[in-house]
Design a protein around this motif. Structure first.
Motif, short mmCIF file in Angstrom:
data_model
loop_
_atom_site.label_atom_id
_atom_site.label_comp_id
_atom_site.label_asym_id
_atom_site.label_seq_id
_atom_site.Cartn_x
_atom_site.Cartn_y
_atom_site.Cartn_z
N LYS A 274 0.85 -1.19 0.00
CA LYS A 274 0.00 0.00 0.00
C LYS A 274 0.88 1.23 0.00
N PHE B 289 -2.59 -1.53 -3.28
CA PHE B 289 -3.58 -0.48 -3.03
C PHE B 289 -2.90 0.88 -3.11
N GLU C 170 -3.32 4.32 -1.90
CA GLU C 170 -4.12 4.94 -0.85
C GLU C 170 -4.21 6.45 -1.02
N SER D 49 -6.72 10.11 -0.54
CA SER D 49 -8.10 10.52 -0.80
C SER D 49 -8.45 10.57 -2.27
N ASP E 208 -15.84 6.87 0.42
CA ASP E 208 -14.93 6.14 1.32
C ASP E 208 -15.04 4.64 1.13
N ASN E 209 -16.24 4.14 0.92
CA ASN E 209 -16.42 2.70 0.72
C ASN E 209 -15.86 2.24 -0.62
N ASN F 164 -12.05 2.13 -0.39
CA ASN F 164 -11.58 1.16 0.60
C ASN F 164 -11.71 -0.24 0.02
N ASP G 209 -10.89 -2.93 1.18
CA ASP G 209 -11.27 -3.93 2.18
C ASP G 209 -12.78 -3.94 2.43
N PHE G 210 -13.48 -2.94 1.89
CA PHE G 210 -14.94 -2.91 2.01
C PHE G 210 -15.54 -3.95 1.09
#
Length: 389
Positions: free
Chosen positions: A193, A217, A219, A221, A380-381, A384, A386-387
């Motif tokens: 990440k 990933f 990362e 925003s 955000d979801n 993410n 991992d969501f």
């Protein structure tokens, strides 16, 4: 704990004594202690009679730097086989105690550090103690997740290349030059990440990995700015490095402009990375001028065409961000061509897909078993990975 003791007495001192008695009983009743969260504990439990027997078995510790260093010094004598250590840096004043606790570990496998404060840390080597303590554990650490808010030292550049056994790496290489990056070789790396604006650094790390990476990933925003140097070239190179070095990749996020060349490389990636299951595509055109609707629809049409054409056998989930949009006609054409393939889930943060015409179309192909889901989710979801849907 605080709730329970406050019921017994409203006086702070009486609550303190009740808590102390509770921990004393706790130490006597349980044969061994595997997990400890120190953030809410105000008692030096290592002084209790049974502390040595109980704490020697500790495997996971969560704490924050607001705890007095004397507490960490007390644990140093008892807890030397911690495997997972998670530190929240809420009070960046004195790291001596936590650094010593890290240093004496003999089987530390997972380390996580997160800055959670708004204080500027002065000095030339604010995290030096922590990093040098980690270096002592280079032979055992497999998973490293560190977020330093203020990087103002060179110790990170010296320590990271020595952590050769990493399987998980979450950090920033913003202060690394190209020569220093090439010294970071992680042959066992599986999860990587990094911030989206460090694509060049990410490409170098990926190229020098051992071909075992399963998750990458990007990362942050995803709030793009024009200050990102060489974004077009770096994003193109990043895609290539992934499909050249990560044939085992299962989960991936990509950030790219909407050029024909970039889209062609995405197609190459989908054809070569047969194990890919989850993909995030963030399409970026211009930070200051909103693209015309026509261009957004063209991006959507081209991307769905690529996905249908490459027919990735294991792909189960796609997430779309920013400058991409699907017309009803394009979406239905994609669903028709996808029929007979495995069910696919699609996530987006654009509310247009909640409109009635889109809902009717999506429900039709969901009910027919063509897709598993097509959902509007929060930003955000969507970012993410991992969501889970």
């Amino acid at each position: 704990m605080n709730t329970i003791t406050s019921i017994g007495s409203p006086l702070a001192y009486n609550q303190f004594l009740l808590q102390q008695e509770f921990y004393n009983v706790f130490m006597k009743k349980f044969p061994e202690l595997k997990y400890l969260d120190m953030k809410s504990i105000k008692h030096q439990i290592f002084y209790f009679p049974e502390a040595r027997i109980r704490l020697e078995s500790l495997c996971e510790l969560k704490c924050d730097t607001s705890i007095d260093s004397s507490y960490f010094y007390g644990l140093v004598q008892l807890c030397q086989y911690i495997q997972r250590l998670i530190v929240v840096n809420s009070d960046p004043n004195d790291y001596h105690g936590i650094a010593e606790l890290i240093r004496v570990q003999k089987n530390l496998k997972y380390f996580e550090w997160k800055d959670d404060h708004d204080f500027y840390i002065s000095g030339s080597d604010s995290y030096g103690e922590i990093l040098l303590a980690l270096e002592k554990n280079a032979s055992t650490i497999n998973h490293l997740n560190i977020y330093f808010m203020f990087i103002n030292n060179r110790t990170l550049q010296k320590v990271l290349p020595k952590l050769l056994k990493l399987k998980t790496l979450v950090t920033s290489f913003v202060r690394f030059n190209e020569e220093q990056l090439k010294m970071c070789i992680y042959r066992d790396l599986e999860v990587f990440k990094i911030d989206y604006y460090e694509l060049k650094a990410a490409s170098i790390i990926i190229e020098n990995s051992g071909g075992r990476i399963k998750k990458i990933f990007l990362e942050s925003s995803y709030e793009f700015d024009d200050f990102i140097d060489n974004f077009n070239d770096d994003s193109l190179n990043f895609i290539r490095k992934v499909y050249e070095n990560c044939l085992s990749i299962e989960s991936l996020s990509l950030v790219l402009p909407s050029s024909k060349q970039h889209f062609n490389e995405v197609e190459n990636l989908l054809k070569k990375c047969k194990n890919l299951k989850s993909l995030l595509l963030a399409i970026y055109m211009n930070a200051y001028v909103r693209p015309e609707e026509k261009l957004l629809l063209e991006n959507g049409k081209e991307l769905l065409k690529i996905i249908n054409k490459s027919t990735p056998t294991n792909l189960r989930e796609i997430r779309f961000l920013y400058d991409v949009k699907f017309s009803l006609e394009t979406l239905e054409e994609f669903f028709k061509k996808w029929k007979g393939q495995h069910k696919l889930s699609i996530l987006t943060c654009q509310p247009i897909y909640r409109e009635q015409n889109y809902v009717i179309l999506i429900n039709k192909y969901r009910n027919n078993g063509v897709i598993k889901d097509f959902r509007y989710e929060s930003f955000d979801n969507v970012v993410n990975m991992d969501f889970k849907i």
